[in-house]
Design an enzyme around this catalytic site. Structure first.
Site, PDB file in Angstrom:
ATOM      1  N   LYS A 181       0.852  -1.250  -0.055  1.00  0.00           N
ATOM      2  CA  LYS A 181      -0.019  -0.114  -0.036  1.00  0.00           C
ATOM      3  C   LYS A 181       0.742   1.377   0.059  1.00  0.00           C
ATOM      4  O   LYS A 181       1.560   1.521   0.994  1.00  0.00           O
ATOM      5  CB  LYS A 181      -0.942  -0.004   1.419  1.00  0.00           C
ATOM      6  CG  LYS A 181      -2.031   1.222   1.007  1.00  0.00           C
ATOM      7  CD  LYS A 181      -2.565   1.366   2.445  1.00  0.00           C
ATOM      8  CE  LYS A 181      -2.138   2.606   3.073  1.00  0.00           C
ATOM      9  NZ  LYS A 181      -2.119   3.912   2.401  1.00  0.00           N
ATOM     10  N   GLU A 184      -1.610   7.239   0.152  1.00  0.00           N
ATOM     11  CA  GLU A 184      -2.584   7.812  -0.695  1.00  0.00           C
ATOM     12  C   GLU A 184      -2.286   9.061  -1.248  1.00  0.00           C
ATOM     13  O   GLU A 184      -2.927   9.463  -2.307  1.00  0.00           O
ATOM     14  CB  GLU A 184      -4.021   7.909   0.169  1.00  0.00           C
ATOM     15  CG  GLU A 184      -3.933   8.495   1.375  1.00  0.00           C
ATOM     16  CD  GLU A 184      -3.594   7.726   2.596  1.00  0.00           C
ATOM     17  OE1 GLU A 184      -4.369   7.840   3.609  1.00  0.00           O
ATOM     18  OE2 GLU A 184      -2.725   6.931   2.332  1.00  0.00           O
ATOM     19  N   GLY A 234       6.166   5.005   8.971  1.00  0.00           N
ATOM     20  CA  GLY A 234       5.276   6.271   9.156  1.00  0.00           C
ATOM     21  C   GLY A 234       5.140   6.653  10.753  1.00  0.00           C
ATOM     22  O   GLY A 234       6.182   6.616  11.324  1.00  0.00           O
ATOM     23  N   GLY A 235       4.074   7.551  10.931  1.00  0.00           N
ATOM     24  CA  GLY A 235       4.100   8.106  12.388  1.00  0.00           C
ATOM     25  C   GLY A 235       3.903   6.994  13.335  1.00  0.00           C
ATOM     26  O   GLY A 235       3.270   5.974  13.455  1.00  0.00           O
ATOM     27  N   THR A 238       0.315   5.942  14.334  1.00  0.00           N
ATOM     28  CA  THR A 238      -0.050   4.963  13.373  1.00  0.00           C
ATOM     29  C   THR A 238       0.277   3.599  13.694  1.00  0.00           C
ATOM     30  O   THR A 238      -0.135   2.431  13.610  1.00  0.00           O
ATOM     31  CB  THR A 238       0.162   5.255  12.057  1.00  0.00           C
ATOM     32  OG1 THR A 238      -0.542   6.472  11.794  1.00  0.00           O
ATOM     33  CG2 THR A 238      -0.903   4.305  11.020  1.00  0.00           C
ATOM     34  N   GLY A 239       1.777   3.737  13.885  1.00  0.00           N
ATOM     35  CA  GLY A 239       2.563   2.367  14.365  1.00  0.00           C
ATOM     36  C   GLY A 239       1.822   1.772  15.369  1.00  0.00           C
ATOM     37  O   GLY A 239       1.730   0.673  15.710  1.00  0.00           O
ATOM     38  N   GLU A 256       9.089   1.096  11.497  1.00  0.00           N
ATOM     39  CA  GLU A 256       9.923   2.265  11.546  1.00  0.00           C
ATOM     40  C   GLU A 256       9.127   3.631  11.593  1.00  0.00           C
ATOM     41  O   GLU A 256       8.465   3.993  10.450  1.00  0.00           O
ATOM     42  CB  GLU A 256      10.835   2.158  10.058  1.00  0.00           C
ATOM     43  CG  GLU A 256      12.097   2.957  10.201  1.00  0.00           C
ATOM     44  CD  GLU A 256      11.999   4.261   9.605  1.00  0.00           C
ATOM     45  OE1 GLU A 256      11.907   5.348  10.394  1.00  0.00           O
ATOM     46  OE2 GLU A 256      11.995   4.547   8.243  1.00  0.00           O
ATOM     47  N   CYS A 290      12.071  11.406   8.636  1.00  0.00           N
ATOM     48  CA  CYS A 290      11.985  10.786  10.120  1.00  0.00           C
ATOM     49  C   CYS A 290      13.259  10.959  10.892  1.00  0.00           C
ATOM     50  O   CYS A 290      13.264  10.977  12.155  1.00  0.00           O
ATOM     51  CB  CYS A 290      11.672   9.413  10.085  1.00  0.00           C
ATOM     52  SG  CYS A 290      12.710   8.294   9.006  1.00  0.00           S
ATOM     53  N   GLU A 391       7.431  15.367  17.044  1.00  0.00           N
ATOM     54  CA  GLU A 391       7.863  15.660  15.563  1.00  0.00           C
ATOM     55  C   GLU A 391       7.034  16.569  14.823  1.00  0.00           C
ATOM     56  O   GLU A 391       5.805  16.020  14.783  1.00  0.00           O
ATOM     57  CB  GLU A 391       7.831  14.141  15.120  1.00  0.00           C
ATOM     58  CG  GLU A 391       8.464  13.949  13.685  1.00  0.00           C
ATOM     59  CD  GLU A 391       8.412  12.641  13.181  1.00  0.00           C
ATOM     60  OE1 GLU A 391       9.374  12.164  12.606  1.00  0.00           O
ATOM     61  OE2 GLU A 391       7.443  11.716  13.539  1.00  0.00           O
TER      62      GLU A 391
END
Length: 497
Positions: A181, A184, A234-235, A238-239, A256, A290, A391
């Site tokens: 994925k 988006e 990602g963030g 979300t992780g 990561e 990141c 961040e």
């Protein structure tokens, strides 16, 4: 200015070897962040689309059309993909700039790294792995590495092509099938990558791509029982959600995540080198990296001198559209992200920090339609401030002072993150001593940002779990199996009757 296309054909997903629209036929616009214009429309994938891709990947894995062929055959495909990436390098570079906004020179480096990554894993997978070990006769024991199975790969928007390759290359090298994925926001270059997969003849179902929202497609990948592993970049928020979701089916997880990385400048450092790398550490990629050196810690005896020189040079950075060869820093990725970064700048002011330069959206020189922010520097900051702890993911840096080595390490380690960190000093022993005390997975001495396909990428604390790249990145996509072979086949005689 380099000529670049303003639009690309509307995108499709790639499922079981076929290009498909969303099951719902819904689409979302893909926006050029340099001017706010629509460059394409991408399918808005559904749960049904994700499941179709998952089932295709499962079938391909179980049939062994990829996992069952030799490592040499898989390597040959990866080498062909690398060749094709180089063949289409100019097109990929321009697409990446149009899709993400980054300057052409940054996009060009990413394309070169992507080809090198496929070549690295194509070479690595044919090298010796596993081992045998000595046990009591008559047994022979060994350890082998096998593919995990069906891997769900979810990537962010800041490196649309390169981050995709960082996951796809080792996953395919290991013999897995994938459900991928892209973000988006930036699906254009990943779509071109999958066109390359089709061109080199990857077997049907081996590599599948589903576009759409993370809350829909990403969540299905993380939760579906036919996905054996999920790898996400990602963030941190979300992780954490993915980790919790994946726990229900005990998937293997590689994450990561975010960073708030310190860059420590000692008074004995080469001054101009330290300033130069500090600028590169935060403003490369418009700070949307990141591992960005978003906290600069400077020894108090050179603090004022450093701030003055850093601000002088930050003001000279050429900000503009990525397809202008003179551009040194491009736009932020989206209007929503622009608003987030501007919110943090206002928050920093409210917290009592001082803006030494920047702090504004750029609306002049024809940039008013894009998402551009000035290179921004905060001073007079305190460790507990949100702009120090959280961040921001933009061209915003805080510069703090420290009195000695002990305080530098304490400040550097004083966040929830542990992704990266740098130290600048001409004292080699001190440099290594401080680096060893940093709770960070990626570090530099007298440098910042350069990394390599051969070395592991990942962090400590809430910056993630697992590692990408290098041999470690391949091992993330492998299971370890113990095999014990009896060389003297006869009854064991454990029971008397």
């Amino acid at each position: 200015m380099v000529e670049i296309k303003k639009r690309v054909a509307n995108l499709k997903m790639f499922i079981d070897g076929e290009w498909k629209d969303s099951e719902s036929l819904e689409t979302r616009p893909v926006i050029n962040p340099a001017n706010g214009e629509v460059i394409s429309y991408a399918p808005e994938g559904t749960v049904a689309d994700a499941r179709a891709a998952i089932f295709a990947a499962r079938r391909a894995f179980e049939e062994g059309v990829w996992s069952g062929i030799s490592a040499q055959e898989r390597a040959s495909y990866l080498f062909k993909i690398a060749d094709k990436i180089e063949e289409y390098a100019d097109e990929l570079t321009q697409l990446e700039t149009m899709d993400n906004g980054k300057p052409l020179r940054e996009a060009g480096f990413d394309v070169g790294d992507a080809a090198a990554c496929f070549r690295y894993y194509g070479g690595l997978i044919t090298k010796p792995d596993g081992y045998t070990y000595h046990v009591a006769d008559p047994m022979q024991a060994m350890v082998v590495r096998e593919p995990v199975g069906v891997c769900g790969l979810i990537v962010p928007w800041n490196y649309p092509l390169l981050m995709s390759v960082w996951k796809i290359a080792p996953a395919l090298a290991a013999g897995n099938t994938i459900v991928f994925k892209p973000s988006e926001v930036t699906p254009v270059t990943p779509k071109k990558l999958f066109e390359i997969f089709e061109e080199v003849g990857l077997p049907k179902g081996v590599a599948n791509m589903v576009m759409g929202a993370g809350s829909v497609v990403g969540n299905e990948i993380a939760s579906h029982p036919e996905i054996d592993m999920v790898s996400f970049t990602g963030g941190t928020k979300t992780g954490k959600h993915i980790m919790k979701t994946a726990a229900d089916t005990m998937k293997k997880v590689s994450l990561e995540l975010g960073g708030k990385s310190p860059n420590i400048i000692f008074a004995d450092a080469d001054f101009e080198t330290a300033v130069d790398y500090a600028l590169f550490g935060i403003y490369a990629g418009a700070g949307q990296v990141c591992s960005a050196g978003s906290r600069i810690l400077v020894e108090e005896s050179i603090y004022d001198q450093f701030v003055a020189r850093f601000v002088e040079r930050a003001k000279q950075i050429k900000v503009g559209p990525g397809n202008d060869p003179s551009t040194e820093m491009g736009p932020l990725i989206s209007k929503e992200h622009l608003e987030k970064v501007l919110h943090y700048i206002e928050l920093g002011k409210q917290e009592g920090a001082s803006v030494a330069c920047g702090g504004n959206r750029i609306l002049s020189n024809g940039l008013d339609s894009g998402y551009f922010v000035e290179p921004t520097v905060f001073v007079d900051v305190k460790q507990e401030m949100r702009i120090v702890q959280e961040e921001i993911f933009g061209p915003v840096v805080v510069i703090q002072k420290f009195k000695d080595e002990e305080e530098a390490v304490k400040l550097a380690n004083g966040t929830i993150y542990g992704l990266a960190g740098g130290v600048f000093t001409n004292d080699g022993a001190k440099g290594l001593r401080v680096i060893k005390k940093l709770k960070s997975g990626i570090t530099w001495v007298n440098s910042y940002h350069p990394t390599y396909n051969e070395a592991p990428w990942g962090g400590y604390k809430q910056s993630g779990i697992g590692r990408s790249l290098g041999t470690f990145g391949l091992e993330e996509f492998q299971e370890i199996k113990q095999i014990n072979i009896n060389l003297q086949v006869e009854p064991i005689g454990w029971f008397s009757n």
